[in-house]
Design a protein around this motif. Sequence first.
Motif, PDB file in Angstrom:
ATOM      1  N   GLU A  65      38.573  15.534  25.070  1.00  0.00           N
ATOM      2  CA  GLU A  65      38.547  14.887  26.371  1.00  0.00           C
ATOM      3  C   GLU A  65      39.910  14.992  27.049  1.00  0.00           C
ATOM      4  O   GLU A  65      40.016  15.341  28.220  1.00  0.00           O
ATOM      5  CB  GLU A  65      38.162  13.405  26.196  1.00  0.00           C
ATOM      6  CG  GLU A  65      38.034  12.662  27.500  1.00  0.00           C
ATOM      7  CD  GLU A  65      37.742  11.178  27.306  1.00  0.00           C
ATOM      8  OE1 GLU A  65      37.943  10.667  26.186  1.00  0.00           O
ATOM      9  OE2 GLU A  65      37.320  10.539  28.268  1.00  0.00           O
ATOM     10  N   ILE A  66      40.967  14.693  26.300  1.00  0.00           N
ATOM     11  CA  ILE A  66      42.329  14.747  26.842  1.00  0.00           C
ATOM     12  C   ILE A  66      42.644  16.176  27.310  1.00  0.00           C
ATOM     13  O   ILE A  66      43.134  16.388  28.408  1.00  0.00           O
ATOM     14  CB  ILE A  66      43.345  14.320  25.758  1.00  0.00           C
ATOM     15  CG1 ILE A  66      43.117  12.861  25.376  1.00  0.00           C
ATOM     16  CG2 ILE A  66      44.765  14.585  26.213  1.00  0.00           C
ATOM     17  CD1 ILE A  66      43.867  11.870  26.181  1.00  0.00           C
ATOM     18  N   MET A  67      42.339  17.153  26.447  1.00  0.00           N
ATOM     19  CA  MET A  67      42.719  18.523  26.764  1.00  0.00           C
ATOM     20  C   MET A  67      41.902  19.069  27.924  1.00  0.00           C
ATOM     21  O   MET A  67      42.365  19.921  28.675  1.00  0.00           O
ATOM     22  CB  MET A  67      42.574  19.406  25.526  1.00  0.00           C
ATOM     23  CG  MET A  67      43.533  18.964  24.431  1.00  0.00           C
ATOM     24  SD  MET A  67      43.582  20.075  23.030  1.00  0.00           S
ATOM     25  CE  MET A  67      44.488  21.447  23.716  1.00  0.00           C
ATOM     26  N   PRO A  98      57.326  13.802  23.981  1.00  0.00           N
ATOM     27  CA  PRO A  98      57.676  14.378  25.288  1.00  0.00           C
ATOM     28  C   PRO A  98      56.411  14.761  26.052  1.00  0.00           C
ATOM     29  O   PRO A  98      55.315  14.781  25.494  1.00  0.00           O
ATOM     30  CB  PRO A  98      58.486  15.632  24.925  1.00  0.00           C
ATOM     31  CG  PRO A  98      58.745  15.561  23.473  1.00  0.00           C
ATOM     32  CD  PRO A  98      57.788  14.607  22.856  1.00  0.00           C
ATOM     33  N   THR A  99      56.542  15.075  27.320  1.00  0.00           N
ATOM     34  CA  THR A  99      55.398  15.504  28.133  1.00  0.00           C
ATOM     35  C   THR A  99      54.989  16.920  27.773  1.00  0.00           C
ATOM     36  O   THR A  99      55.851  17.782  27.595  1.00  0.00           O
ATOM     37  CB  THR A  99      55.791  15.544  29.626  1.00  0.00           C
ATOM     38  OG1 THR A  99      56.691  14.507  29.880  1.00  0.00           O
ATOM     39  CG2 THR A  99      54.569  15.456  30.486  1.00  0.00           C
ATOM     40  N   PHE A 100      53.695  17.142  27.665  1.00  0.00           N
ATOM     41  CA  PHE A 100      53.193  18.504  27.504  1.00  0.00           C
ATOM     42  C   PHE A 100      52.297  18.819  28.690  1.00  0.00           C
ATOM     43  O   PHE A 100      51.480  17.998  29.087  1.00  0.00           O
ATOM     44  CB  PHE A 100      52.373  18.633  26.217  1.00  0.00           C
ATOM     45  CG  PHE A 100      53.122  18.194  24.981  1.00  0.00           C
ATOM     46  CD1 PHE A 100      54.341  18.779  24.648  1.00  0.00           C
ATOM     47  CD2 PHE A 100      52.618  17.196  24.164  1.00  0.00           C
ATOM     48  CE1 PHE A 100      55.040  18.370  23.514  1.00  0.00           C
ATOM     49  CE2 PHE A 100      53.312  16.781  23.036  1.00  0.00           C
ATOM     50  CZ  PHE A 100      54.527  17.370  22.710  1.00  0.00           C
ATOM     51  N   ALA A 101      52.475  20.029  29.218  1.00  0.00           N
ATOM     52  CA  ALA A 101      51.617  20.429  30.335  1.00  0.00           C
ATOM     53  C   ALA A 101      50.246  20.805  29.793  1.00  0.00           C
ATOM     54  O   ALA A 101      50.085  21.041  28.588  1.00  0.00           O
ATOM     55  CB  ALA A 101      52.227  21.602  31.078  1.00  0.00           C
ATOM     56  N   ARG A 102      49.229  20.862  30.671  1.00  0.00           N
ATOM     57  CA  ARG A 102      47.899  21.295  30.264  1.00  0.00           C
ATOM     58  C   ARG A 102      47.974  22.670  29.599  1.00  0.00           C
ATOM     59  O   ARG A 102      48.600  23.592  30.107  1.00  0.00           O
ATOM     60  CB  ARG A 102      47.009  21.375  31.498  1.00  0.00           C
ATOM     61  CG  ARG A 102      45.589  21.838  31.215  1.00  0.00           C
ATOM     62  CD  ARG A 102      44.927  22.308  32.496  1.00  0.00           C
ATOM     63  NE  ARG A 102      44.791  21.219  33.470  1.00  0.00           N
ATOM     64  CZ  ARG A 102      43.850  20.302  33.416  1.00  0.00           C
ATOM     65  NH1 ARG A 102      42.959  20.334  32.463  1.00  0.00           N
ATOM     66  NH2 ARG A 102      43.788  19.366  34.308  1.00  0.00           N
ATOM     67  N   GLY A 103      47.387  22.776  28.420  1.00  0.00           N
ATOM     68  CA  GLY A 103      47.330  24.071  27.747  1.00  0.00           C
ATOM     69  C   GLY A 103      48.607  24.475  27.023  1.00  0.00           C
ATOM     70  O   GLY A 103      48.661  25.540  26.406  1.00  0.00           O
ATOM     71  N   GLU A 104      49.635  23.623  27.053  1.00  0.00           N
ATOM     72  CA  GLU A 104      50.908  23.999  26.425  1.00  0.00           C
ATOM     73  C   GLU A 104      50.807  23.980  24.905  1.00  0.00           C
ATOM     74  O   GLU A 104      51.421  24.804  24.226  1.00  0.00           O
ATOM     75  CB  GLU A 104      52.001  23.044  26.912  1.00  0.00           C
ATOM     76  CG  GLU A 104      53.407  23.434  26.489  1.00  0.00           C
ATOM     77  CD  GLU A 104      54.428  22.367  26.906  1.00  0.00           C
ATOM     78  OE1 GLU A 104      54.229  21.739  27.968  1.00  0.00           O
ATOM     79  OE2 GLU A 104      55.395  22.156  26.164  1.00  0.00           O
TER      80      GLU A 104
END
Lengths: 359, 518
Positions: B466-468, B484-490
């Motif tokens: 769901e998150i991804m 830390p922040t991760f971008a979509r698909g990182e």
Amino acid sequence: MNLCAKKGVTMRLEPIENPTVLRKLGLPAAALAATFLVASLLAMAAGANPFSVFGLILKGAFGSKFAVLETLNRATPLIFTGLAVAIAFRAKFWNIGAEAQLYAGALVTVVLGTGFLQWPAFAILPVLILFAVLAGAIVLLVPALLKTRFGVDEVVTTLLFNFIFLLFISMLLEGPLKDPMGMGWPKSARLIPDARLPRIVDGLRLHWGFGLALISAVMIWIIQTRSTLGYEMRAVGLNKEAAAFAGIPVNRVLVKTALLSGGLAALAGFSEVAGLKGSLTLDLSPGFGYTGIIVAMLALLNPLGVVVAALFVAGIFVGADSMSRAADVPTYLADIMLASALLMMVLAIMLTRFRVVRG
Amino acid sequence: MSTHPEEVLRLDGITKRFGELTANDAVSFSLAKGEVVALLGENGAGKTTLMNILFGQYTADNGTVSVFGKTLPPGNPRAALDAGVGMVHQHFTLADNMTVQENITLGTRPLFSGRLDRKAARQRIVELSERFHLAVSPDAKVGSLSVGERQRVEILKALYRDVRILILDEPTAVLTPQETDDLFATLRQAIANGLSIIFISHKLHEVMAIADRVVVLRHGKMVDGVAIKDTDKTALAALMMGAEATPPSVAPANPGATLMELRDVTTRDIGNAPGLKSVSLALRSGQIIGLAGVSGNGQAAMAEIVGGQRKPADGSLALAGEDITKWTPRTAVQNGIARIPEDRHKTGTIADFDLTENAILERYNDAPFSRGGWLDWRKSHRFASEIIEKYDVRCPGPDTTIRLLSGGNMQKLILGRVLEAAPQIILANQPVRGLDIGAVNYVHSQLLEARNRGAAVLLISEDLDEIMGLADVIYVIAEGRLSPTFARGEKTPAELGLWMAGQGFDEPVREEGGHHAS
């Protein structure tokens, strides 16, 4: 390996998702029928014909103008204490102390009404009502704060307060409040005439306390169904967690409920002193506070139902008195009838939500 | 059914009605020795009712349950247990203050038993945990175990009672991807040992991975029973839904100004779950922030902070630059925060209130629902009717007690309640847990729509898919600390799984209480 070594016939409760109307109405009716069955057996054991016993009770309670008025007078304090309990129980605040709050209302009435205030009736009665309500509210405020601040169980505190308060009244009646003209009896002075509740119709022994009780019942019903406070009280009673999540101030609602409940119970004391007895004695209430619990439960906590339940309970008490004289069956039959009515009704409430299955 | 010779369980024509509602309509299926049957269906499709009938909690109106060829007496919960059927519930039934061994043996032996007895029991538990790859120490207190470990205790408890049929209700909902793999290894071992399994799940890829056969329920009716090799995910989703299910497509985000900000927020622990540890987070307009993590790692504290139920022990909160550290649920609602709570039954709704009363639960004190302390039932009623219509809440009407609705319809009412005010900040805590695909897609598309019109969405979920699928930026929460922040698909699911297990943080996560997932 066997999980359970013992096997026998056991019974279990299965929740009913959506009870039918028949179940909701039929079961309370069956509870009343069962109550009369129990009473019939006891009447027969006392050597009387149950039908004539019930006939005598009915006649004693509603058979004449005098009987009806007597029943209405007896129902008056029960309506007040029944409302007090119903409104508190609805919010799941278990006020068992209506007896103490009743005496608080009575105490304030005799303190202010025996000459302390020398005003005409139209001014003095509202003041007496206001202060009686305040007194009852304050008496219940203490357990409410103990519950919301420290988590002290209000069942224990309100119940114990009954004994403390009755002893306190007893002390006052033996001391500062003792009527100097009372020939030594532990009894307060009499109210001044302007502090007495007038009769509804001249010459008939029915005082305005009964009118006040009816008005209170309607007001509480309106508050419960139409006001935000009533909505909050029901929400807190049904699900505290969801209520708090939605932003309902749960503790403040419980305190408001307690103030209202205590005030209503105190009106019972005011109306008994100002409407009927005229002075305060230790036998002012033969357990009206506790009987209020029965009344509220029989009414399924509905404020208008409280009026009907109070008339039923008062009718049994009044009717049993005259039945006892005529049929030579002890008046204790009335107590047993009420006790079994309460038990049967609690059972009926449970059976509307659960069904019993074997296994 | 003919591929496996020995039939261990058979449900025959099970029908159960609750008033107007038919929860199970002539459901029949069987389970063979060494087989995994997945029970798939929308929320409210009747899976739980069916299992309750199997376990004798409910009595079926029609039909029979037989285990190893013997028909079980209806309405007797002990019969199924005695016949060797065990169930691992979604919510565990363990005593926190007792050890693993005590929990497992509870109820199987007399209250007082000798040391020899206990030694034998211990040996048996160790032997079982080795055979089924269920690593857990018999002496550990259950209260100190992670969710994954507790589930292993539940499975051991069933195995210890010599069950031959194991039923698992949504077992992966609380697990990391790694833990899910471990669970599947255990289940395969169980099959190899001759057990049979009923696996209840909403996750199609898991059903495809573990089951031999799948039974699909829809509106209480059994729509199909197919072998896994003859079907695929799309076909199953279509069977469940009655139509092709399309997940919402996600347009690129267009993040704007910061609407709400947490600065170094620390909270006290909530029971066994850790509080937040110096967490900083900015919710920006037009963005969905996904908070991934294993259950009980500080998500509850995060939700309570944002929703106004909890005040930080340290740090501060700001709404559009203004300090809101000391606010309450009421002020949160008044300031336009839409809150979708984790538990819609206990906190989101009042079960015995009707839909109208539940619809105004957060705003009963404001116009137009009340004026001067008096409620306007007519307007409240109309508001509830609008939600019912607009959000497709399936119910007889606004006077229906909400207890009678399925989870998905309850959630739609909550969505309508909070989204009708066009909120700028949305806190969605496990918004689709336990919902069917149709309802899941609906909730997700509503959240996306809100994002696209400029709302900031904080999505807390234990479901990594769901998150991804939904979040524009992803944080992982572990032990109350934020990654830390991760971008979509990182990051891949496996990489996020490591963060979820507490690895990768600057300093090692403290082992206090042993909350971390292993």
